[in-house]
Write a protein that holds these residues in place. Structure first.
Motif, PDB file in Angstrom:
ATOM      1  N   HIS A 193      15.569   4.255  21.344  1.00 37.02           N
ATOM      2  CA  HIS A 193      14.844   5.128  20.420  1.00 37.02           C
ATOM      3  C   HIS A 193      13.927   6.085  21.176  1.00 37.02           C
ATOM      4  CE1 HIS A 193      13.009   6.492  16.756  1.00 37.02           C
ATOM      5  NE2 HIS A 193      11.820   6.031  17.098  1.00 37.02           N
ATOM      6  N   GLN A 194      13.293   5.585  22.213  1.00 32.66           N
ATOM      7  CA  GLN A 194      12.392   6.429  23.001  1.00 32.66           C
ATOM      8  C   GLN A 194      13.153   7.490  23.787  1.00 32.66           C
ATOM      9  OE1 GLN A 194      10.391   3.489  25.364  1.00 32.66           O
ATOM     10  NE2 GLN A 194       9.186   2.703  23.645  1.00 32.66           N
ATOM     11  N   ARG A 195      14.304   7.125  24.338  1.00 34.31           N
ATOM     12  CA  ARG A 195      15.007   8.042  25.219  1.00 34.31           C
ATOM     13  C   ARG A 195      15.954   8.978  24.475  1.00 34.31           C
ATOM     14  NH1 ARG A 195      18.442   6.860  30.760  1.00 34.31           N
ATOM     15  NH2 ARG A 195      18.413   9.036  31.429  1.00 34.31           N
ATOM     16  N   SER A 286      22.340  18.575  23.599  1.00 33.20           N
ATOM     17  CA  SER A 286      21.826  18.036  24.856  1.00 33.20           C
ATOM     18  C   SER A 286      21.065  16.749  24.615  1.00 33.20           C
ATOM     19  CB  SER A 286      20.918  19.055  25.537  1.00 33.20           C
ATOM     20  OG  SER A 286      21.645  20.229  25.867  1.00 33.20           O
ATOM     21  N   LEU A 287      21.430  15.716  25.383  1.00 32.55           N
ATOM     22  CA  LEU A 287      20.753  14.432  25.364  1.00 32.55           C
ATOM     23  C   LEU A 287      20.053  14.230  26.706  1.00 32.55           C
ATOM     24  CD1 LEU A 287      23.605  12.339  23.768  1.00 32.55           C
ATOM     25  CD2 LEU A 287      21.657  13.360  22.599  1.00 32.55           C
ATOM     26  N   ALA A 288      19.445  13.076  26.877  1.00 27.02           N
ATOM     27  CA  ALA A 288      18.721  12.821  28.120  1.00 27.02           C
ATOM     28  C   ALA A 288      19.647  12.758  29.320  1.00 27.02           C
ATOM     29  CB  ALA A 288      17.934  11.516  28.003  1.00 27.02           C
ATOM     30  N   ASN A 289      20.898  12.377  29.095  1.00 29.67           N
ATOM     31  CA  ASN A 289      21.802  12.143  30.233  1.00 29.67           C
ATOM     32  C   ASN A 289      23.012  13.063  30.282  1.00 29.67           C
ATOM     33  OD1 ASN A 289      22.760  10.935  27.922  1.00 29.67           O
ATOM     34  ND2 ASN A 289      23.705   9.216  28.984  1.00 29.67           N
ATOM     35  N   VAL A 290      23.396  13.671  29.159  1.00 32.06           N
ATOM     36  CA  VAL A 290      24.598  14.514  29.135  1.00 32.06           C
ATOM     37  C   VAL A 290      24.414  15.689  28.172  1.00 32.06           C
ATOM     38  CG1 VAL A 290      26.250  12.678  29.721  1.00 32.06           C
ATOM     39  CG2 VAL A 290      25.662  13.095  27.333  1.00 32.06           C
TER      40      VAL A 290
END
Length: 337
Positions: A193-195, A286-290
């Motif tokens: 949830h945080q990321r 856009s997400l934190a990793n991709v």
């Protein structure tokens, strides 16, 4: 057994409750957490969706809010194989949070329980977490050796695509993760949830994850979907990250793969709709990793409108996670994975 929904003045956090209860569905504008189990419905697929929807409709009762997510709610997880049965779980207590801070409580029982009893029960899921130690060592192991994966799984499927038998197959590689201490799923949910605050967060029967993709939603006669296909990694360097994002937007290969999913989804939804349309071009998600390519789809359901479960049965799995044509892609996945 019936359902009754009341407005909540208490500031209860469904994500915190669902992390501890193990029953949660949440995205940016709405969060639903379940506690207890009032009803568990086996669902045969694909033909059993309409019957399950009818069983859920029998639980209707007074609803002070009448907004999406209030009233009786079922949480479900369906296997990737569309011929295998799934299950729906209706919680005894449902805590909801919607737009503008609206909060509600739905109770599903025989009418004997009180609101005070329900709030007392929920209090046990809002207490501070016991700070149990995290794993100090985690091992990640591939079930198949890389050479075996390439030679015995990827190569024969690639050759079938090159021969023209199918356009796309999405293969998955199984990993086994072993920790030296039990993995606390509540902690996993909170960190997801945080990321990934913009993703859809879910938990049911130990099945936990966060997905940026909306398979399908239905509100009255409006149907929506937000399929994603086409991916690029992210970088902590803003300049490199910008180039990766621009490269994805300009990639002919990724646009072709994305179009396969959009065209399939429009063709599959059309028999249920008086009209259905998609954005003309994909946009960046856009997400934190991709980074992903995403296209929003919206339509108007014909009358009488199909239930959301019938739409799920028709659409899952999409070519983004299965392949095209679907039947052959799923047959190859079953054979080679």
């Amino acid at each position: 057994m019936n359902a009754r929904t009341i407005r909540l003045d208490q500031d209860l956090d469904p994500v915190a409750i669902g992390a501890r209860s193990g029953m949660l569905w949440a995205r940016a504008d709405i969060a639903l957490a379940g506690v207890g189990e009032a009803l568990r419905l086996p669902v045969d697929r694909p033909g059993g969706m309409a019957d399950a929807q009818g069983r859920l409709a029998d639980l209707s009762g007074p609803d002070e809010l009448d907004v999406p997510g209030s009233g009786p709610v079922a949480f479900g997880a369906f296997p990737f194989d569309p011929t295998r049965p799934g299950e729906l779980v209706v919680p005894e207590l449902l805590v909801g949070r919607g737009p503008e801070g609206r909060r509600w409580l739905t109770i599903v029982d025989d009418g004997a329980g009180s609101t005070e009893d329900a709030l007392d029960q929920l209090a046990g899921f809002t207490a501070d977490d016991d700070p149990s130690p995290e794993p100090a060592r985690i091992e990640v192991e591939s079930v198949l050796a890389p050479d075996t994966w390439c030679d015995d799984v990827v190569t024969p499927v690639r050759d079938r695509i090159r021969s023209g038998e199918l356009v796309k197959t999405v293969l998955a590689r199984q990993l086994v993760i072993t920790a030296d201490r039990p993995i606390d799923t509540a902690r996993v949910i909170r960190r997801l949830h945080q990321r990934f605050g913009t993703a859809i967060l879910f938990a049911l029967d130990g099945f936990v994850g966060a997905s940026p993709e909306l398979l399908v939603s239905r509100s009255r006669d409006v149907v929506k979907a937000h399929p994603l296909a086409g991916t690029a990694a992210r970088s902590s360097d803003p300049h490199v990250d910008g180039r990766l994002a621009a490269g994805l937007l300009a990639s002919d290969k990724d646009h072709v793969e994305h179009r396969i999913t959009i065209d399939w989804l429009l063709d599959t939804l059309l028999p249920f709709c008086s009209y259905v349309d998609a954005e003309p071009e994909p946009t960046l998600v856009s997400l934190a990793n991709v980074h992903h390519l995403g296209t929003r789809v919206q339509g108007r359901l014909s009358s009488p409108p199909a239930s959301v479960l019938e739409l799920v049965a028709a659409l899952h799995p999409t070519p983004a996670v299965g392949g095209d044509p679907q039947s052959l892609a799923l047959e190859l996945i079953d054979r080679y994975e």
